[in-house]
Each structure stands twice: as structure tokens, then as C-alpha cells.
Write a protein that holds these residues in place. Structure first.
Motif, mmCIF file in Angstrom:
data_model
loop_
_atom_site.group_PDB
_atom_site.id
_atom_site.type_symbol
_atom_site.label_atom_id
_atom_site.label_comp_id
_atom_site.label_asym_id
_atom_site.label_seq_id
_atom_site.Cartn_x
_atom_site.Cartn_y
_atom_site.Cartn_z
ATOM 1 N N VAL A 43 0.817 -1.352 0.187
ATOM 2 C CA VAL A 43 0.040 -0.047 -0.003
ATOM 3 C C VAL A 43 0.859 1.350 0.155
ATOM 4 O O VAL A 43 1.860 1.250 0.859
ATOM 5 N N TYR B 266 -3.384 4.552 -2.485
ATOM 6 C CA TYR B 266 -4.341 3.640 -1.832
ATOM 7 C C TYR B 266 -4.593 3.716 -0.496
ATOM 8 O O TYR B 266 -5.541 3.812 -0.055
ATOM 9 N N VAL C 96 -8.586 4.592 0.242
ATOM 10 C CA VAL C 96 -9.048 3.467 0.977
ATOM 11 C C VAL C 96 -9.859 4.187 2.362
ATOM 12 O O VAL C 96 -11.066 3.876 2.908
ATOM 13 N N LEU D 151 -8.919 -3.123 -0.287
ATOM 14 C CA LEU D 151 -7.788 -3.270 -0.528
ATOM 15 C C LEU D 151 -7.563 -4.440 -1.593
ATOM 16 O O LEU D 151 -7.081 -4.155 -2.743
#
Length: 265
Positions: free
Chosen positions: A160, A164, A168, A195
Motif C-alpha cells: 500500500v 491507496y 481507502v 484493498l
């Protein structure tokens, strides 16, 4: 820096075009010359990724470990490839195509013990079928560190990156500065599942699709040929959901983005 989906996409491509046959490996630049000699003309058994790390496993137990860092890039080229252009750290030539690697942070030979040590120091990768999200949760649920920082810690969660992370947290209405210990188990399960889904799309499409269809309108993306984001690189622009100006700051030397209304707690 490329996020995990980029490395998994590369691993799949290298598996497809190189695995199962001998590969010519060289280092035109010279910085990987000794390492290249150890795997040159050997069969590439498999290519895989763990987080932001790419691993080429060759017969005999040698493994080429690559971390692209900020500037690393593979360029696929048809045969014959011609003379290298620029600082090519590693050149791979297969039966039908080849690829040049430029500018990586790391390109080195590992043995299986070093690979295992790498795996042990990395958190679970949402794109790996063997990932255990509970490993990450055990650390997050006991930490006073901000969830925005924990998601970027590769020892907590592998693969990540900043996009992201920002997206998220927005999608689950969580402020990036909320301590990990205040994230609920249900919220973590939802983050992990999201994810897994979003990053798999990134592998398939080659770009990050993070905005739900009903919000995919209005201001253009932050850069040409990139899909829209909710908050990433949108400081001062109207939130695509509520219209509040997107906020921005810095967390652990990385830019941070969130919506003060949608992510108020």
C-alpha cells in the motif's frame, strides 16, 4: 513510488514471457554485473511479488530481488533489442522478447534464506493468496500510531502506498490521524477487503481505479491518463461526495489528503 499492484503486474508479465526457459541476464551499466553472471542462461522458475518487492527465482536457488523505488522502471522491448540506451542496470532476454531495468533502488542476488527474511519483515500483501490480514490487525489494534501511518508501514501492510492509503481511508470515512487502536475490527475487515478488490483491479487494468461509478464525474484526474481520485492530490478541490474542500498536510514526510467532512473522525 510504484504501489504493490505495479509489482504484481510486472511479476505476472515476467512469468508469462520468461518463466520455464533459460534467460540471458546482463548488466550493461555494470553495477549488477556479478549478480547477473550468477543467473545468466539459467531457467527462470517463477516470478512473484510481495508488496513493493519483485522476486525472480532461478534454478539453483538464486533469486534476483528488485525494488523499483522512486525511479525504477522496466521497459519491454522486442527482439533484437539493440544497444542499451541510458543506464540499464539489468537486461533480460528471453526467447521472444526482452526487458531493460533502469534506476531501481535495489537489484541484487538473494538466496532463499534472504528471501525468507524479507517475507518475515514485510506485512501481509492484499494481492497474495497466502496473505493473513490478522497479522496486520494484531499490530494496528494495539498501536497509538495514526492509521494513516500504519497503512504505509510496509512491516504492517505490504504494497500500500500513498494513493491507496488516501483513497481507502476516504472510502471508509476514517480520518487518517485516528490512532490504530481506535479502528474497529469491522472497519479493518472492510478496509482489507476493499484493498484486495481495488488492488486486484490495479493489476488487471494497470492503473488505480478508486472512485465508485456514481462519483466518477466532475473535476478531471490529478494527472493526464490517470483515473479520478476522491482526495489524492486534490487539496482545495471540492470533495466528490459532499463538496467540502479537500484538506492536505504531511504525515511522516509523505503528503496526506482527506475530506474534513466525510472523514471527520
Amino acid at each position: 513510488m510504484p504501489e504493490g499492484h505495479t509489482l504484481h503486474r510486472l511479476a505476472r508479465e515476467h512469468q508469462r514471457i520468461f518463466a520455464g526457459a533459460p534467460v540471458r541476464v546482463s548488466s550493461p551499466q555494470g553495477r549488477f554485473e556479478a549478480g547477473a553472471a550468477l543467473v545468466d542462461r539459467r531457467v527462470l522458475v517463477r516470478a512473484e511479488a510481495w508488496g513493493k518487492h519483485l522476486l525472480h527465482h532461478y534454478e539453483g536457488g538464486r533469486v534476483v530481488h528488485v525494488h523499483l523505488g522512486l525511479y525504477g522502471k522496466f521497459t519491454e522491448l522486442p527482439l533484437p533489442m539493440g544497444a542499451p540506451v541510458g543506464q540499464v542496470r539489468m537486461r533480460m532476454v528471453g526467447a521472444e522478447t526482452g526487458t531493460d531495468l533502469r534506476g531501481p533502488t535495489a537489484c541484487e542476488i538473494y538466496d532463499e534464506e534472504q528471501v525468507r527474511a524479507l517475507e518475515l519483515r514485510l506485512g501481509p500483501d492484499p494481492l497474495r493468496v497466502d496473505a493473513d490480514p490478522d497479522r496486520a490487525w494484531r499490530r494496528i489494534s494495539k498501536s497509538r500510531t495514526a492509521i494513516g501511518a500504519l497503512l504505509m508501514d510496509q512491516a504492517v501492510l505490504a504494497g500500500v502506498g500513498n494513493v491507496y492509503r488516501a483513497e481507502v481511508l476516504f472510502r471508509h470515512e476514517i480520518h487518517p490521524e485516528r490512532p490504530g487502536v481506535e479502528v474497529t475490527a469491522a472497519e479493518w475487515e472492510a478496509i482489507w477487503a476493499d484493498l484486495v478488490t481495488m488492488m486486484a483491479v490495479g493489476v488487471r487494468e494497470g492503473v488505480m481505479h478508486v472512485v465508485r461509478p456514481e462519483h466518477d464525474n466532475g473535476d478531471p484526474a490529478y494527472a493526464k491518463d490517470r483515473p479520478r481520485t476522491y482526495v489524492y492530490r486534490r487539496t482545495g478541490s471540492a470533495c466528490r461526495v459532499c463538496g467540502t474542500p479537500v484538506a492536505g498536510s504531511v504525515m511522516k514526510a509523505r503528503n496526506l489528503f482527506w475530506c474534513p467532512t466525510c472523514q471527520s473522525s
